[in-house]
Scaffold this motif. Structure first.
Motif, PDB file in Angstrom:
ATOM      1  N   ASN A 320       7.594  30.934 -11.888  1.00 16.86           N
ATOM      2  CA  ASN A 320       8.870  30.302 -11.557  1.00 16.86           C
ATOM      3  C   ASN A 320       9.484  29.584 -12.750  1.00 16.86           C
ATOM      4  O   ASN A 320      10.558  29.004 -12.647  1.00 16.86           O
ATOM      5  CB  ASN A 320       8.711  29.334 -10.376  1.00 16.86           C
ATOM      6  CG  ASN A 320       7.618  28.305 -10.603  1.00 16.86           C
ATOM      7  OD1 ASN A 320       7.242  28.035 -11.739  1.00 16.86           O
ATOM      8  ND2 ASN A 320       7.114  27.739  -9.518  1.00 16.86           N
ATOM      9  N   LYS A 321       8.772  29.623 -13.888  1.00 18.23           N
ATOM     10  CA  LYS A 321       9.284  29.096 -15.148  1.00 18.23           C
ATOM     11  C   LYS A 321       8.867  30.039 -16.270  1.00 18.23           C
ATOM     12  O   LYS A 321       7.929  30.817 -16.101  1.00 18.23           O
ATOM     13  CB  LYS A 321       8.730  27.691 -15.404  1.00 18.23           C
ATOM     14  CG  LYS A 321       9.237  26.630 -14.434  1.00 18.23           C
ATOM     15  CD  LYS A 321       8.679  25.257 -14.802  1.00 18.23           C
ATOM     16  CE  LYS A 321       9.196  24.184 -13.849  1.00 18.23           C
ATOM     17  NZ  LYS A 321       8.637  22.846 -14.190  1.00 18.23           N
ATOM     18  N   PRO A 322       9.521  29.975 -17.421  1.00 16.03           N
ATOM     19  CA  PRO A 322       9.149  30.862 -18.526  1.00 16.03           C
ATOM     20  C   PRO A 322       7.711  30.620 -18.985  1.00 16.03           C
ATOM     21  O   PRO A 322       7.209  29.499 -18.955  1.00 16.03           O
ATOM     22  CB  PRO A 322      10.147  30.485 -19.636  1.00 16.03           C
ATOM     23  CG  PRO A 322      11.299  29.865 -18.917  1.00 16.03           C
ATOM     24  CD  PRO A 322      10.719  29.162 -17.738  1.00 16.03           C
ATOM     25  N   ALA A 323       7.065  31.686 -19.412  1.00 15.30           N
ATOM     26  CA  ALA A 323       5.696  31.585 -19.901  1.00 15.30           C
ATOM     27  C   ALA A 323       5.654  30.944 -21.283  1.00 15.30           C
ATOM     28  O   ALA A 323       6.465  31.268 -22.155  1.00 15.30           O
ATOM     29  CB  ALA A 323       5.050  32.955 -19.946  1.00 15.30           C
ATOM     30  N   ILE A 324       4.711  30.045 -21.472  1.00 15.19           N
ATOM     31  CA  ILE A 324       4.437  29.472 -22.788  1.00 15.19           C
ATOM     32  C   ILE A 324       3.558  30.419 -23.588  1.00 15.19           C
ATOM     33  O   ILE A 324       3.713  30.577 -24.794  1.00 15.19           O
ATOM     34  CB  ILE A 324       3.749  28.101 -22.649  1.00 15.19           C
ATOM     35  CG1 ILE A 324       4.711  27.096 -22.014  1.00 15.19           C
ATOM     36  CG2 ILE A 324       3.244  27.585 -23.996  1.00 15.19           C
ATOM     37  CD1 ILE A 324       4.051  25.792 -21.643  1.00 15.19           C
ATOM     38  N   CYS A 325       2.592  31.066 -22.884  1.00 14.90           N
ATOM     39  CA  CYS A 325       1.684  31.983 -23.557  1.00 14.90           C
ATOM     40  C   CYS A 325       1.008  32.881 -22.531  1.00 14.90           C
ATOM     41  O   CYS A 325       1.049  32.613 -21.320  1.00 14.90           O
ATOM     42  CB  CYS A 325       0.629  31.217 -24.360  1.00 14.90           C
ATOM     43  SG  CYS A 325      -0.475  30.198 -23.343  1.00 14.90           S
ATOM     44  N   TYR A 326       0.375  33.928 -23.051  1.00 10.53           N
ATOM     45  CA  TYR A 326      -0.367  34.879 -22.226  1.00 10.53           C
ATOM     46  C   TYR A 326      -1.767  35.050 -22.798  1.00 10.53           C
ATOM     47  O   TYR A 326      -1.932  35.291 -24.002  1.00 10.53           O
ATOM     48  CB  TYR A 326       0.319  36.239 -22.188  1.00 10.53           C
ATOM     49  CG  TYR A 326       1.661  36.279 -21.521  1.00 10.53           C
ATOM     50  CD1 TYR A 326       1.782  36.648 -20.182  1.00 10.53           C
ATOM     51  CD2 TYR A 326       2.816  35.965 -22.227  1.00 10.53           C
ATOM     52  CE1 TYR A 326       3.024  36.702 -19.555  1.00 10.53           C
ATOM     53  CE2 TYR A 326       4.064  36.015 -21.618  1.00 10.53           C
ATOM     54  CZ  TYR A 326       4.162  36.382 -20.285  1.00 10.53           C
ATOM     55  OH  TYR A 326       5.391  36.430 -19.675  1.00 10.53           O
ATOM     56  N   HIS A 327      -2.756  34.945 -21.926  1.00  8.55           N
ATOM     57  CA  HIS A 327      -4.146  35.240 -22.278  1.00  8.55           C
ATOM     58  C   HIS A 327      -4.519  36.506 -21.512  1.00  8.55           C
ATOM     59  O   HIS A 327      -4.571  36.508 -20.281  1.00  8.55           O
ATOM     60  CB  HIS A 327      -5.058  34.071 -21.887  1.00  8.55           C
ATOM     61  CG  HIS A 327      -6.488  34.274 -22.259  1.00  8.55           C
ATOM     62  ND1 HIS A 327      -7.326  35.126 -21.581  1.00  8.55           N
ATOM     63  CD2 HIS A 327      -7.247  33.725 -23.251  1.00  8.55           C
ATOM     64  CE1 HIS A 327      -8.522  35.101 -22.127  1.00  8.55           C
ATOM     65  NE2 HIS A 327      -8.500  34.246 -23.153  1.00  8.55           N
ATOM     66  N   LEU A 328      -4.778  37.590 -22.235  1.00  7.74           N
ATOM     67  CA  LEU A 328      -4.914  38.910 -21.633  1.00  7.74           C
ATOM     68  C   LEU A 328      -6.330  39.448 -21.830  1.00  7.74           C
ATOM     69  O   LEU A 328      -6.765  39.688 -22.954  1.00  7.74           O
ATOM     70  CB  LEU A 328      -3.897  39.873 -22.246  1.00  7.74           C
ATOM     71  CG  LEU A 328      -2.445  39.377 -22.261  1.00  7.74           C
ATOM     72  CD1 LEU A 328      -1.547  40.352 -23.009  1.00  7.74           C
ATOM     73  CD2 LEU A 328      -1.928  39.146 -20.839  1.00  7.74           C
ATOM     74  N   VAL A 329      -7.040  39.629 -20.718  1.00 10.18           N
ATOM     75  CA  VAL A 329      -8.389  40.188 -20.752  1.00 10.18           C
ATOM     76  C   VAL A 329      -8.306  41.648 -20.307  1.00 10.18           C
ATOM     77  O   VAL A 329      -7.886  41.945 -19.191  1.00 10.18           O
ATOM     78  CB  VAL A 329      -9.340  39.400 -19.832  1.00 10.18           C
ATOM     79  CG1 VAL A 329     -10.741  40.011 -19.854  1.00 10.18           C
ATOM     80  CG2 VAL A 329      -9.403  37.936 -20.262  1.00 10.18           C
ATOM     81  N   HIS A 330      -8.697  42.546 -21.182  1.00  9.94           N
ATOM     82  CA  HIS A 330      -8.593  43.997 -20.966  1.00  9.94           C
ATOM     83  C   HIS A 330      -9.982  44.594 -21.119  1.00  9.94           C
ATOM     84  O   HIS A 330     -10.669  44.348 -22.108  1.00  9.94           O
ATOM     85  CB  HIS A 330      -7.634  44.585 -22.011  1.00  9.94           C
ATOM     86  CG  HIS A 330      -7.311  46.033 -21.847  1.00  9.94           C
ATOM     87  ND1 HIS A 330      -8.251  47.043 -21.959  1.00  9.94           N
ATOM     88  CD2 HIS A 330      -6.131  46.666 -21.615  1.00  9.94           C
ATOM     89  CE1 HIS A 330      -7.656  48.216 -21.798  1.00  9.94           C
ATOM     90  NE2 HIS A 330      -6.385  48.013 -21.574  1.00  9.94           N
ATOM     91  N   CYS A 331     -10.416  45.382 -20.163  1.00 11.00           N
ATOM     92  CA  CYS A 331     -11.750  45.958 -20.211  1.00 11.00           C
ATOM     93  C   CYS A 331     -11.959  46.836 -21.449  1.00 11.00           C
ATOM     94  O   CYS A 331     -11.091  47.641 -21.811  1.00 11.00           O
ATOM     95  CB  CYS A 331     -11.996  46.797 -18.965  1.00 11.00           C
ATOM     96  SG  CYS A 331     -13.549  47.702 -19.011  1.00 11.00           S
ATOM     97  N   GLY A 332     -13.132  46.697 -22.068  1.00 14.00           N
ATOM     98  CA  GLY A 332     -13.465  47.524 -23.218  1.00 14.00           C
ATOM     99  C   GLY A 332     -13.610  48.982 -22.858  1.00 14.00           C
ATOM    100  O   GLY A 332     -13.313  49.867 -23.679  1.00 14.00           O
TER     101      GLY A 332
END
Length: 389
Positions: A320-332
Motif C-alpha cells: 500500500n506504499k512504495p517499496a524501499i527495497c526487495y530481498h529476493l530468495v530464489h531457489c538454486g
C-alpha cells in the motif's frame, strides 16, 4: 529506512568485503547487513572487510553460483559477494546463531538462537518482532523453525538455506565471526515500516497425484499409493526408471517436482526429489508426512524465468506504499534449470522493482508464509520480500 547495496568479485576475501561495503556507502544508522557470497571465500575475512564500514550484525549464507544486484548478475565463474544494508535509527535488531553440533536436536538449536536474538533486542517480551529472518543448513530447516516459533510465536518469516555450487556440502551460514555448515542463524526485526512476502513455487498442478504411504525418517519418500516412489513418478512422466536413478533425479525434476498443499489450499509447498536410491525410494529436499497427498507439478524453462516477474507483480499488489527495497530468495535448483538465460531474470527484476534497491540470492531451501497459514519451508520456490515506507 534506507537500503544500501554493494558487491565485489575481488579474489581477495577481505578486499571483496571491503569493496562491497564501500560501494554500499557508509551510514551511521546501519542496523543489519545481509551478505551472500561465494563458498570459496574465507568467510571471516569477507565479513571483516564489511565490518570496516558497517558496525552492525552481518548475517547470511553462501549462494549457489552468484547473486543478482541492481547492476546485474554477479558470479558465474568468478568469486562474488553481494550485500544489502538496512539503515534506520528507529529499527531494533537482535541476532542469534547456533551450531547444530552443539545441541541435541535442531529444534533446540533454533530455540537457542532465537532466545539469544530476543534477549539482544531488550524489547518487552510481550512485544513480538515485526519480522523474522532465518538462514540455515539445507537439512533440518523445519525443526530449526519449530524451535524459533517456540520462542516468538508466528512472526512473518523470510530467508533461505545455505548453498554451494556443486551440492557437495561445501555451504556455510554465518553471523559475524561465527560460521557453520550445519546450524541456524536468525535476525528479529522491530521496525515502523510495512512488510510483505510472496512465497510460491509458481508451478502448474497436473492430474498426477497420490497418497504418501511410506516415509523413512523425515525426508525419504519410500512409496506413493503403495508403489515405490521412483517407479510411480516414472510412470507419471512416461520415463524409464533408469533415467531417474541416483543423482539423475535431481535435474530431471527441476521442471516437474512434487508439491503438497497446505490445509487451506492457499500454498503448494514444493518438494524437490534429490536422489533415487537402489530400492526406488527418493531423497527429498524437505519434510514429508504419511497419509497426505503429493501432486506432480510442472513448469517449462520459460515459465521458470517468467515466474520471477509474475511473482514480483503479485508482491507489489500487496503493497500500500512504495517499496524501499526487495530481498529476493530464489531457489538454486531453479537457477540451474534457467542456465545461461539468467540475464532474462535480471531484466524482469529491473522491470518490476521500480528503481528500488534489491538483492537476489540462490538457495537450497526457501522460507516464507501465506496469510492465515504457518511459516514454512520448501524447495524450488521463490520467497520475495518487500519492505515499504
Amino acid at each position: 529506512m534506507k537500503a544500501l547495496t554493494g558487491y565485489s568479485s575481488n579474489t581477495n576475501a577481505y578486499k571483496a568485503g571491503l569493496e562491497a561495503a564501500k560501494m554500499a556507502g557508509k551510514n551511521k544508522n546501519a542496523k543489519l547487513v545481509f551478505a551472500y557470497m561465494s563458498c570459496d571465500y574465507k568467510i571471516k575475512d569477507v565479513i571483516k572487510g564489511i565490518k570496516e564500514i558497517f558496525d552492525c550484525p552481518v548475517i547470511g549464507n553462501t549462494s549457489f553460483t552468484g547473486v543478482i544486484m541492481p547492476d546485474g548478475y554477479i558470479g558465474g565463474d568468478k568469486s562474488f559477494v553481494g550485500i544489502m544494508v538496512l539503515a534506520d535509527p528507529n529499527m531494533v535488531v537482535g541476532v542469534g546463531f547456533a551450531d547444530r553440533k552443539a545441541y541435541p536436536t535442531a529444534r533446540d538449536a533454533g530455540e537457542a538462537a532465537t532466545k539469544h536474538a530476543r534477549a539482544m533486542t531488550k524489547m518487552p517480551y510481550a512485544l513480538q518482532p515485526d519480522v523474522m529472518y532465518m538462514t540455515a543448513s539445507p537439512t533440518e530447516e523445519e525443526f530449526f523453525l519449530k524451535g524459533a516459533n517456540k520462542v516468538i510465536g508466528r512472526v512473518p518469516l523470510f530467508g533461505g538455506s545455505a548453498a554451494d555450487n556443486t551440492i557437495s556440502g561445501n555451504w556455510s551460514l554465518y553471523l559475524d565471526g561465527k560460521s557453520t555448515g550445519e546450524g541456524v542463524a536468525v535476525a528479529l526485526i522491530y521496525m515502523n515500516n510495512g512488510f510483505a512476502n510472496e512465497f510460491t513455487g509458481a508451478y502448474r498442478e497436473t492430474e498426477d497425484m497420490g497418497i504418501i504411504t511410506k516415509v523413512k525418517g523425515a525426508r525419504t519418500l519410500v512409496s506413493i499409493d503403495g508403489v515405490p516412489a521412483v517407479k510411480k513418478y516414472a510412470k507419471w512422466r512416461g520415463m524409464k526408471t533408469g533415467e531417474l536413478m541416483g543423482d539423475k533425479l535431481l535435474s530431471a525434476t527441476i521442471t516437474s517436482p512434487l508439491g503438497i498443499k497446505d490445509r487451506l489450499g492457499d500454498l503448494i509447498a514444493i518438494r524437490h526429489p534429490m536422489f533415487a536410491n537402489d530400492d526406488y525410494s527418493m531423497n527429498i529436499g524437505a519434510n514429508l508426512a504419511e497419509k497426505t497427498v503429493v501432486i506432480r507439478m510442472e513448469a517449462s524453462q520459460d515459465e521458470l524465468i517468467s515466474s520471477v516477474g509474475e511473482t514480483l507483480k503479485k508482491l507489489n499488489e500487496k503493497l500500500n506504499k512504495p517499496a524501499i527495497c526487495y530481498h529476493l530468495v530464489h531457489c538454486g535448483g531453479r537457477r540451474a534449470g534457467i542456465g545461461d538465460r539468467i540475464g532474462e531474470v535480471y531484466k524482469q527484476i529491473i522491470e518490476n522493482t521500480n528503481g528500488a534497491p534489491f538483492i537476489m540470492e540462490f538457495t537450497f531451501g526457501e522460507y516464507g508464509y501465506v496469510d492465515d497459514g504457518r511459516n514454512t519451508t520448501g524447495g524450488l520456490m521463490l520467497s520475495f520480500t518487500a519492505i515499504t515506507k
